[in-house]
Design a protein around this motif. Structure first.
Motif, PDB file in Angstrom:
ATOM      1  N   MET A   1       0.819  -1.202   0.000  1.00  0.00           N
ATOM      2  CA  MET A   1       0.000   0.000   0.000  1.00  0.00           C
ATOM      3  C   MET A   1       0.860   1.262   0.000  1.00  0.00           C
ATOM      4  N   ILE A   2       2.071   1.171   0.539  1.00  0.00           N
ATOM      5  CA  ILE A   2       2.931   2.350   0.584  1.00  0.00           C
ATOM      6  C   ILE A   2       3.253   2.830  -0.823  1.00  0.00           C
ATOM      7  N   VAL A   3       3.277   1.936  -1.799  1.00  0.00           N
ATOM      8  CA  VAL A   3       3.570   2.314  -3.183  1.00  0.00           C
ATOM      9  C   VAL A   3       2.287   2.529  -3.981  1.00  0.00           C
ATOM     10  N   ILE A   4       1.331   1.643  -3.836  1.00  0.00           N
ATOM     11  CA  ILE A   4       0.127   1.678  -4.682  1.00  0.00           C
ATOM     12  C   ILE A   4      -0.700   2.936  -4.432  1.00  0.00           C
ATOM     13  N   ALA A   5      -0.944   3.280  -3.184  1.00  0.00           N
ATOM     14  CA  ALA A   5      -1.777   4.454  -2.883  1.00  0.00           C
ATOM     15  C   ALA A   5      -1.190   5.743  -3.474  1.00  0.00           C
ATOM     16  N   PRO A   6       0.117   6.028  -3.318  1.00  0.00           N
ATOM     17  CA  PRO A   6       0.650   7.253  -3.920  1.00  0.00           C
ATOM     18  C   PRO A   6       0.552   7.277  -5.449  1.00  0.00           C
ATOM     19  N   VAL A   7       0.747   6.122  -6.077  1.00  0.00           N
ATOM     20  CA  VAL A   7       0.603   6.070  -7.541  1.00  0.00           C
ATOM     21  C   VAL A   7      -0.836   6.386  -7.923  1.00  0.00           C
ATOM     22  N   LEU A   8      -1.790   5.800  -7.205  1.00  0.00           N
ATOM     23  CA  LEU A   8      -3.203   6.071  -7.487  1.00  0.00           C
ATOM     24  C   LEU A   8      -3.551   7.539  -7.245  1.00  0.00           C
ATOM     25  N   ILE A   9      -2.956   8.131  -6.218  1.00  0.00           N
ATOM     26  CA  ILE A   9      -3.187   9.555  -5.946  1.00  0.00           C
ATOM     27  C   ILE A   9      -2.657  10.399  -7.103  1.00  0.00           C
ATOM     28  N   GLY A  10      -1.463  10.072  -7.601  1.00  0.00           N
ATOM     29  CA  GLY A  10      -0.907  10.802  -8.743  1.00  0.00           C
ATOM     30  C   GLY A  10      -1.782  10.674  -9.977  1.00  0.00           C
ATOM     31  N   LEU A  11      -2.282   9.472 -10.230  1.00  0.00           N
ATOM     32  CA  LEU A  11      -3.178   9.264 -11.374  1.00  0.00           C
ATOM     33  C   LEU A  11      -4.487  10.015 -11.187  1.00  0.00           C
ATOM     34  N   ALA A  12      -5.011  10.022  -9.964  1.00  0.00           N
ATOM     35  CA  ALA A  12      -6.247  10.751  -9.676  1.00  0.00           C
ATOM     36  C   ALA A  12      -6.038  12.254  -9.862  1.00  0.00           C
ATOM     37  N   PHE A  13      -4.863  12.747  -9.442  1.00  0.00           N
ATOM     38  CA  PHE A  13      -4.551  14.159  -9.629  1.00  0.00           C
ATOM     39  C   PHE A  13      -4.615  14.524 -11.116  1.00  0.00           C
ATOM     40  N   ALA A  14      -3.986  13.705 -11.950  1.00  0.00           N
ATOM     41  CA  ALA A  14      -4.010  13.965 -13.394  1.00  0.00           C
ATOM     42  C   ALA A  14      -5.432  13.872 -13.944  1.00  0.00           C
ATOM     43  N   ALA A  15      -6.167  12.867 -13.500  1.00  0.00           N
ATOM     44  CA  ALA A  15      -7.538  12.693 -13.994  1.00  0.00           C
ATOM     45  C   ALA A  15      -8.429  13.859 -13.589  1.00  0.00           C
ATOM     46  N   LEU A  16      -8.313  14.297 -12.346  1.00  0.00           N
ATOM     47  CA  LEU A  16      -9.131  15.434 -11.890  1.00  0.00           C
ATOM     48  C   LEU A  16      -8.751  16.721 -12.604  1.00  0.00           C
ATOM     49  N   ASN A  17      -7.484  16.844 -12.964  1.00  0.00           N
ATOM     50  CA  ASN A  17      -7.059  18.012 -13.719  1.00  0.00           C
ATOM     51  C   ASN A  17      -7.694  18.053 -15.104  1.00  0.00           C
ATOM     52  N   SER A  18      -8.127  16.898 -15.593  1.00  0.00           N
ATOM     53  CA  SER A  18      -8.804  16.852 -16.890  1.00  0.00           C
ATOM     54  C   SER A  18     -10.108  17.626 -16.863  1.00  0.00           C
ATOM     55  N   LEU A  19     -10.653  17.850 -15.678  1.00  0.00           N
ATOM     56  CA  LEU A  19     -11.895  18.602 -15.544  1.00  0.00           C
ATOM     57  C   LEU A  19     -11.667  20.107 -15.671  1.00  0.00           C
ATOM     58  N   ILE A  20     -10.427  20.539 -15.543  1.00  0.00           N
ATOM     59  CA  ILE A  20     -10.086  21.957 -15.660  1.00  0.00           C
ATOM     60  C   ILE A  20      -9.910  22.271 -17.138  1.00  0.00           C
ATOM     61  N   PRO A  21     -10.557  23.315 -17.637  1.00  0.00           N
ATOM     62  CA  PRO A  21     -10.375  23.663 -19.055  1.00  0.00           C
ATOM     63  C   PRO A  21      -8.890  23.844 -19.386  1.00  0.00           C
ATOM     64  N   ALA A  22      -8.512  23.413 -20.573  1.00  0.00           N
ATOM     65  CA  ALA A  22      -7.101  23.412 -20.981  1.00  0.00           C
ATOM     66  C   ALA A  22      -6.436  24.777 -20.799  1.00  0.00           C
ATOM     67  N   VAL A  23      -7.156  25.845 -21.057  1.00  0.00           N
ATOM     68  CA  VAL A  23      -6.576  27.184 -20.957  1.00  0.00           C
ATOM     69  C   VAL A  23      -6.165  27.532 -19.527  1.00  0.00           C
ATOM     70  N   HIS A  24      -6.815  26.932 -18.547  1.00  0.00           N
ATOM     71  CA  HIS A  24      -6.517  27.213 -17.138  1.00  0.00           C
ATOM     72  C   HIS A  24      -5.678  26.125 -16.470  1.00  0.00           C
ATOM     73  N   ARG A  25      -5.519  25.001 -17.125  1.00  0.00           N
ATOM     74  CA  ARG A  25      -4.879  23.843 -16.500  1.00  0.00           C
ATOM     75  C   ARG A  25      -3.411  24.090 -16.148  1.00  0.00           C
ATOM     76  N   ARG A  26      -2.645  24.663 -17.075  1.00  0.00           N
ATOM     77  CA  ARG A  26      -1.223  24.895 -16.804  1.00  0.00           C
ATOM     78  C   ARG A  26      -1.016  25.929 -15.699  1.00  0.00           C
ATOM     79  N   PRO A  27      -1.676  27.094 -15.733  1.00  0.00           N
ATOM     80  CA  PRO A  27      -1.496  28.047 -14.625  1.00  0.00           C
ATOM     81  C   PRO A  27      -1.898  27.458 -13.276  1.00  0.00           C
ATOM     82  N   PHE A  28      -2.971  26.696 -13.255  1.00  0.00           N
ATOM     83  CA  PHE A  28      -3.391  26.055 -12.008  1.00  0.00           C
ATOM     84  C   PHE A  28      -2.289  25.138 -11.485  1.00  0.00           C
ATOM     85  N   ASN A  29      -1.704  24.361 -12.365  1.00  0.00           N
ATOM     86  CA  ASN A  29      -0.657  23.429 -11.946  1.00  0.00           C
ATOM     87  C   ASN A  29       0.627  24.139 -11.552  1.00  0.00           C
ATOM     88  N   ALA A  30       0.923  25.257 -12.164  1.00  0.00           N
ATOM     89  CA  ALA A  30       2.092  26.046 -11.741  1.00  0.00           C
ATOM     90  C   ALA A  30       1.889  26.538 -10.308  1.00  0.00           C
TER      91      ALA A  30
END
Length: 142
Positions: free
Chosen positions: A1-30
């Motif tokens: 779980m020490i490895v799997i949960a962080p990987v899933l969190i990283g994937l979830a972060f990317a997936a949730l960022n897909s909900l942010i319109p592309a024009v705002h996605r990069r500034p939000f991530n910066a």
């Protein structure tokens, strides 16, 4: 779980960022990675914490115009996570493996950023198109 949960969190972060319109996605991530750079300000490395935060702020600023810089910032944070884990100064003092988990999660996010921070559906379609193109080029049936 020490490895799997962080990987899933990283994937979830990317997936949730897909909900942010592309024009705002990069500034939000910066902004997100700049905040991550300040997470260890009282983490036990003294003045080095301030220098790291300043470096992360600069790299995050560059990330306002480039996904690569955001990816580099997440990789910088990974190194800082590993140092804190090694020296027993976790990002969450009450969770001994929190810095290790962060060091596993951050490269997943960095890889997504280095791939252009595209929405997960766009990345999926791109992967399908490349796979179909290789099959067509080699004459393999689907």
């Amino acid at each position: 779980m020490i490895v799997i949960a962080p990987v899933l969190i990283g994937l979830a972060f990317a997936a949730l960022n897909s909900l942010i319109p592309a024009v705002h996605r990069r500034p939000f991530n910066a902004i997100m990675v700049a905040g991550a750079g300040a997470a260890y300000l009282s983490g036990g490395f003294g003045v080095w914490e301030l220098l790291f935060t300043a470096a992360m702020t600069y790299v995050a600023f560059r990330g306002l115009r480039s996904w690569r810089w955001i990816g580099v910032a997440w990789l910088m944070h990974t190194v800082w996570d590993l140092l804190h884990h090694r020296y027993g100064e976790p990002i969450l003092p009450f969770a001994a493996h929190s810095s290790l988990g962060c060091a596993i999660c951050d490269p997943v996010i960095a890889a997504w950023c280095l791939a252009g921070g595209r929405s997960v559906p766009d990345l999926w379609r791109s992967w399908i198109d490349r796979t179909a193109g290789r099959r067509a080029a080699t004459g393999d049936a689907a």
